[in-house]
Design a protein around this motif. Structure first.
Motif, PDB file in Angstrom:
ATOM      1  N   LYS A  18     -62.057  81.357  23.497  1.00  0.00           N
ATOM      2  CA  LYS A  18     -62.380  80.715  22.216  1.00  0.00           C
ATOM      3  C   LYS A  18     -61.398  79.584  21.906  1.00  0.00           C
ATOM      4  CE  LYS A  18     -64.019  85.194  20.832  1.00  0.00           C
ATOM      5  NZ  LYS A  18     -63.383  86.484  20.543  1.00  0.00           N
ATOM      6  N   ARG A  19     -61.912  78.641  21.077  1.00  0.00           N
ATOM      7  CA  ARG A  19     -61.111  77.505  20.599  1.00  0.00           C
ATOM      8  C   ARG A  19     -60.459  76.741  21.753  1.00  0.00           C
ATOM      9  NH1 ARG A  19     -60.656  81.434  16.932  1.00  0.00           N
ATOM     10  NH2 ARG A  19     -58.800  82.343  17.856  1.00  0.00           N
ATOM     11  N   THR A  20     -61.302  76.399  22.740  1.00  0.00           N
ATOM     12  CA  THR A  20     -60.806  75.581  23.853  1.00  0.00           C
ATOM     13  C   THR A  20     -61.717  74.381  24.058  1.00  0.00           C
ATOM     14  OG1 THR A  20     -62.065  76.961  25.382  1.00  0.00           O
ATOM     15  CG2 THR A  20     -59.702  77.450  25.172  1.00  0.00           C
ATOM     16  N   THR A  21     -61.170  73.397  24.724  1.00  0.00           N
ATOM     17  CA  THR A  21     -61.947  72.200  25.059  1.00  0.00           C
ATOM     18  C   THR A  21     -61.776  71.942  26.543  1.00  0.00           C
ATOM     19  OG1 THR A  21     -61.377  71.319  22.887  1.00  0.00           O
ATOM     20  CG2 THR A  21     -62.309  69.757  24.477  1.00  0.00           C
ATOM     21  N   CYS A  22     -62.857  71.692  27.236  1.00  0.00           N
ATOM     22  CA  CYS A  22     -62.771  71.411  28.672  1.00  0.00           C
ATOM     23  C   CYS A  22     -62.109  70.056  28.867  1.00  0.00           C
ATOM     24  CB  CYS A  22     -64.171  71.412  29.285  1.00  0.00           C
ATOM     25  SG  CYS A  22     -64.170  70.934  31.039  1.00  0.00           S
ATOM     26  N   PRO A  23     -61.012  69.983  29.599  1.00  0.00           N
ATOM     27  CA  PRO A  23     -60.334  68.695  29.784  1.00  0.00           C
ATOM     28  C   PRO A  23     -61.187  67.698  30.558  1.00  0.00           C
ATOM     29  CG  PRO A  23     -59.009  70.541  30.666  1.00  0.00           C
ATOM     30  CD  PRO A  23     -60.351  71.076  30.337  1.00  0.00           C
ATOM     31  N   TYR A  24     -62.176  68.195  31.247  1.00  0.00           N
ATOM     32  CA  TYR A  24     -62.974  67.328  32.099  1.00  0.00           C
ATOM     33  C   TYR A  24     -64.170  66.736  31.350  1.00  0.00           C
ATOM     34  CZ  TYR A  24     -65.213  65.635  36.366  1.00  0.00           C
ATOM     35  OH  TYR A  24     -65.760  64.845  37.328  1.00  0.00           O
ATOM     36  N   CYS A  25     -64.973  67.641  30.680  1.00  0.00           N
ATOM     37  CA  CYS A  25     -66.185  67.141  30.015  1.00  0.00           C
ATOM     38  C   CYS A  25     -66.076  67.178  28.491  1.00  0.00           C
ATOM     39  CB  CYS A  25     -67.425  67.890  30.491  1.00  0.00           C
ATOM     40  SG  CYS A  25     -67.462  69.620  29.952  1.00  0.00           S
ATOM     41  N   ILE A  45     -59.553 101.336  51.731  1.00  0.00           N
ATOM     42  CA  ILE A  45     -59.403 102.314  50.654  1.00  0.00           C
ATOM     43  C   ILE A  45     -58.319 101.777  49.727  1.00  0.00           C
ATOM     44  CG2 ILE A  45     -58.772 104.686  50.049  1.00  0.00           C
ATOM     45  CD1 ILE A  45     -59.529 105.358  53.043  1.00  0.00           C
ATOM     46  N   PRO A  46     -58.649 101.551  48.443  1.00  0.00           N
ATOM     47  CA  PRO A  46     -57.633 101.012  47.538  1.00  0.00           C
ATOM     48  C   PRO A  46     -56.474 101.989  47.378  1.00  0.00           C
ATOM     49  CG  PRO A  46     -59.580 101.706  46.331  1.00  0.00           C
ATOM     50  CD  PRO A  46     -59.932 101.805  47.783  1.00  0.00           C
ATOM     51  N   ILE A  47     -55.264 101.492  47.563  1.00  0.00           N
ATOM     52  CA  ILE A  47     -54.088 102.369  47.496  1.00  0.00           C
ATOM     53  C   ILE A  47     -53.254 102.065  46.255  1.00  0.00           C
ATOM     54  CG2 ILE A  47     -51.999 103.142  48.701  1.00  0.00           C
ATOM     55  CD1 ILE A  47     -54.460 103.902  50.259  1.00  0.00           C
ATOM     56  N   ILE A  48     -52.843 100.802  46.121  1.00  0.00           N
ATOM     57  CA  ILE A  48     -51.953 100.454  45.005  1.00  0.00           C
ATOM     58  C   ILE A  48     -52.517  99.231  44.275  1.00  0.00           C
ATOM     59  CG2 ILE A  48     -49.586  99.818  44.355  1.00  0.00           C
ATOM     60  CD1 ILE A  48     -48.812 100.826  47.245  1.00  0.00           C
ATOM     61  N   PRO A  49     -52.710  99.333  42.956  1.00  0.00           N
ATOM     62  CA  PRO A  49     -53.132  98.152  42.208  1.00  0.00           C
ATOM     63  C   PRO A  49     -51.987  97.150  42.125  1.00  0.00           C
ATOM     64  CG  PRO A  49     -53.105 100.122  40.807  1.00  0.00           C
ATOM     65  CD  PRO A  49     -52.517 100.505  42.119  1.00  0.00           C
ATOM     66  N   LEU A  50     -52.306  95.847  42.274  1.00  0.00           N
ATOM     67  CA  LEU A  50     -51.267  94.813  42.194  1.00  0.00           C
ATOM     68  C   LEU A  50     -51.483  93.995  40.927  1.00  0.00           C
ATOM     69  CD1 LEU A  50     -51.448  93.835  45.958  1.00  0.00           C
ATOM     70  CD2 LEU A  50     -49.694  95.244  44.885  1.00  0.00           C
ATOM     71  N   PHE A  51     -51.289  92.689  41.000  1.00  0.00           N
ATOM     72  CA  PHE A  51     -51.365  91.841  39.804  1.00  0.00           C
ATOM     73  C   PHE A  51     -52.802  91.391  39.525  1.00  0.00           C
ATOM     74  CE2 PHE A  51     -50.382  89.588  43.638  1.00  0.00           C
ATOM     75  CZ  PHE A  51     -51.323  88.563  43.663  1.00  0.00           C
ATOM     76  N   LYS A  52     -52.961  90.761  38.358  1.00  0.00           N
ATOM     77  CA  LYS A  52     -54.279  90.229  37.993  1.00  0.00           C
ATOM     78  C   LYS A  52     -54.273  88.714  38.092  1.00  0.00           C
ATOM     79  CE  LYS A  52     -54.916  93.757  34.587  1.00  0.00           C
ATOM     80  NZ  LYS A  52     -54.539  93.884  33.190  1.00  0.00           N
ATOM     81  N   THR A  53     -55.415  88.151  38.427  1.00  0.00           N
ATOM     82  CA  THR A  53     -55.540  86.694  38.405  1.00  0.00           C
ATOM     83  C   THR A  53     -56.728  86.325  37.514  1.00  0.00           C
ATOM     84  OG1 THR A  53     -56.959  86.714  40.339  1.00  0.00           O
ATOM     85  CG2 THR A  53     -54.625  86.364  40.737  1.00  0.00           C
ATOM     86  N   HIS A  54     -56.702  85.125  36.979  1.00  0.00           N
ATOM     87  CA  HIS A  54     -57.763  84.684  36.075  1.00  0.00           C
ATOM     88  C   HIS A  54     -58.267  83.320  36.516  1.00  0.00           C
ATOM     89  CE1 HIS A  54     -56.317  87.857  33.350  1.00  0.00           C
ATOM     90  NE2 HIS A  54     -55.102  87.431  33.697  1.00  0.00           N
ATOM     91  N   VAL A  55     -59.562  83.161  36.523  1.00  0.00           N
ATOM     92  CA  VAL A  55     -60.167  81.874  36.864  1.00  0.00           C
ATOM     93  C   VAL A  55     -61.135  81.505  35.728  1.00  0.00           C
ATOM     94  CG1 VAL A  55     -61.631  80.626  38.493  1.00  0.00           C
ATOM     95  CG2 VAL A  55     -59.959  82.291  39.343  1.00  0.00           C
ATOM     96  N   ALA A  56     -60.955  80.320  35.192  1.00  0.00           N
ATOM     97  CA  ALA A  56     -61.832  79.880  34.095  1.00  0.00           C
ATOM     98  C   ALA A  56     -62.840  78.877  34.633  1.00  0.00           C
ATOM     99  CB  ALA A  56     -60.998  79.255  32.986  1.00  0.00           C
ATOM    100  N   GLU A  57     -64.071  79.010  34.146  1.00  0.00           N
ATOM    101  CA  GLU A  57     -65.086  78.036  34.562  1.00  0.00           C
ATOM    102  C   GLU A  57     -65.775  77.466  33.329  1.00  0.00           C
ATOM    103  OE1 GLU A  57     -68.423  78.066  38.015  1.00  0.00           O
ATOM    104  OE2 GLU A  57     -69.028  79.001  36.142  1.00  0.00           O
ATOM    105  N   CYS A  58     -65.928  76.156  33.320  1.00  0.00           N
ATOM    106  CA  CYS A  58     -66.636  75.513  32.218  1.00  0.00           C
ATOM    107  C   CYS A  58     -68.130  75.684  32.470  1.00  0.00           C
ATOM    108  CB  CYS A  58     -66.268  74.029  32.156  1.00  0.00           C
ATOM    109  SG  CYS A  58     -67.297  73.115  30.976  1.00  0.00           S
TER     110      CYS A  58
END
Ligand SMILES: [Zn+2]
Length: 279
Positions: A18-25, A45-58
Motif C-alpha cells: 500500500k501507498r507505493t508508486t511504481c518508479p517505472y510507470c 526433504i526440507p530440513i532447516i528453514p533459512l531466510f525469506k526473500t521478497h520480490v515485488a511486481e508492478c
C-alpha cells in the motif's frame, strides 16, 4: 549436475504494497509483493528453514523488483505489512529437522533401554554363542599336513588317502586331524586344492575315509564318525551319524557340533560340570 542437498525456496505469501508508486510507470498502489521462504533440503526433504526473500511486481507495467531494488517507500510499506500481516514460514519447512531429531531421540532411547536392561538382567540378554562352535573352530585350526605322532588315526588315514586318491589333487598337502571321545571320532581333513576336483566328485572322499577307518577299527570301539572336509576357504563336506551335507561346495560345519555334546553348553553349566571332574 545432480545435487542431493542445497537450498530451495517456496512462496509463502502474496500481499499488496500500500501507498507505493511504481518508479517505472508511476502507477499508484500497483505492487504485489511475493514472499519466499528459503530452506535447506537433503534429498528434497526440507530440513532447516533459512531466510525469506521478497520480490515485488508492478501489476501495471509487469516490472519486477527484488529486495535490493526496493525504493525507500516500498521498503516502508513492506515493513508495515510485515508487522500487521506477516509472511509466516510454513511448518513443513522444518519437518525434516523434527523428524531427524525425533529419529535420533528414539534411537538413543532404544539404546539406553538396551544398556539398562542388559545391566539389570545380564543373564537374560547374554548373546547365546554355542561354545561347541569354538571347540570345533579350535580343532579345525589344529589341521596340519604335519601330523602329530600321537594322532595315529590321522597317520593311518593319510596312508589310505595317499594310496586311494590318484591324480588330481596333491595328497601331500592334505591336512589331517582326529580326536576321539569315547565311541565318537572326529575326523577333519583340509584339502587346499579341492577346486581341482569337480564338486560332484568331492563326496567320493567320504567313503574312502569311512572304509579306511572301519578297516583300522576292527574291534568296533568307535561307533560314531563325525567327518568334516575343509576346502581352502570353507567347509566342503560333512558327514555325521545324524546328518550329512555332501553337495561339495558349502557344507554346514555346525552339523559336526554333536561330537562335542548334544546340546549347546552354557558356560556356567560347563564350569559346574567340569569343576568336579578336575579333582
Ligand atoms: Zn509499473
Amino acid at each position: 549436475m545432480f545435487f542431493f542437498f542445497g537450498t530451495r525456496a517456496s512462496k509463502v505469501k502474496e500481499r499488496k504494497l500500500k501507498r507505493t508508486t511504481c518508479p517505472y510507470c508511476q502507477t499508484q498502489d500497483s505492487f504485489v509483493v511475493s514472499s519466499f521462504s528459503k530452506y535447506f533440503h537433503l534429498f528434497w526433504i526440507p530440513i532447516i528453514p533459512l531466510f525469506k526473500t521478497h520480490v515485488a511486481e508492478c501489476t501495471h507495467c509487469k516490472k519486477s523488483y527484488d529486495k535490493t531494488q526496493f525504493t525507500q517507500q516500498m521498503q516502508q510499506s513492506l515493513d508495515n505489512e510485515n508487522r500487521t500481516n506477516p509472511a509466516k514460514r510454513p511448518l513443513w519447512q522444518g519437518c525434516g529437522c523434527l523428524v531427524l531429531v525425533a529419529f535420533f531421540t528414539v534411537m538413543m532411547a532404544i539404546s539406553f533401554y538396551g544398556v539398562y536392561m542388559r545391566s539389570k538382567y545380564p543373564d537374560k540378554y547374554k548373546i547365546a554363542l554355542d561354545p561347541r562352535l569354538e571347540l570345533l573352530n579350535a580343532d579345525i585350526n589344529k589341521l596340519s599336513p604335519l601330523i602329530r605322532a600321537e594322532d595315529t588315526l590321522a597317520l593311518v588315514l593319510k596312508k589310505c588317502i595317499d594310496d586311494d586318491i590318484v591324480g588330481g589333487i596333491s595328497t601331500e598337502d592334505i591336512a589331517y586331524f582326529t580326536q576321539r571321545d569315547g565311541d565318537k571320532l572326529l575326523v577333519l581333513l583340509k584339502v587346499r586344492d579341492m577346486k581341482k576336483i569337480a564338486a560332484k566328485h568331492r563326496r567320493d572322499l567320504i567313503p574312502v575315509i569311512e572304509d579306511c577307518l572301519r578297516y583300522t577299527n576292527p574291534k568296533d570301539s568307535i561307533t560314531q564318525y563325525f567327518i568334516g572336509v575343509e576346502g581352502k576357504w570353507n567347509t566342503i563336506l560333512v558327514k555325521t551319524p545324524f546328518d550329512q551335507d555332501l553337495g561339495g561346495r558349502f557344507a554346514d560345519k555346525q552339523l559336526l557340533l554333536p561330537f562335542y555334546g548334544d546340546t549347546p553348553i552354557i558356560p556356567e553349566e560347563k564350569e559346574k560340570d567340569s569343576a568336579p571332574a578336575e579333582h
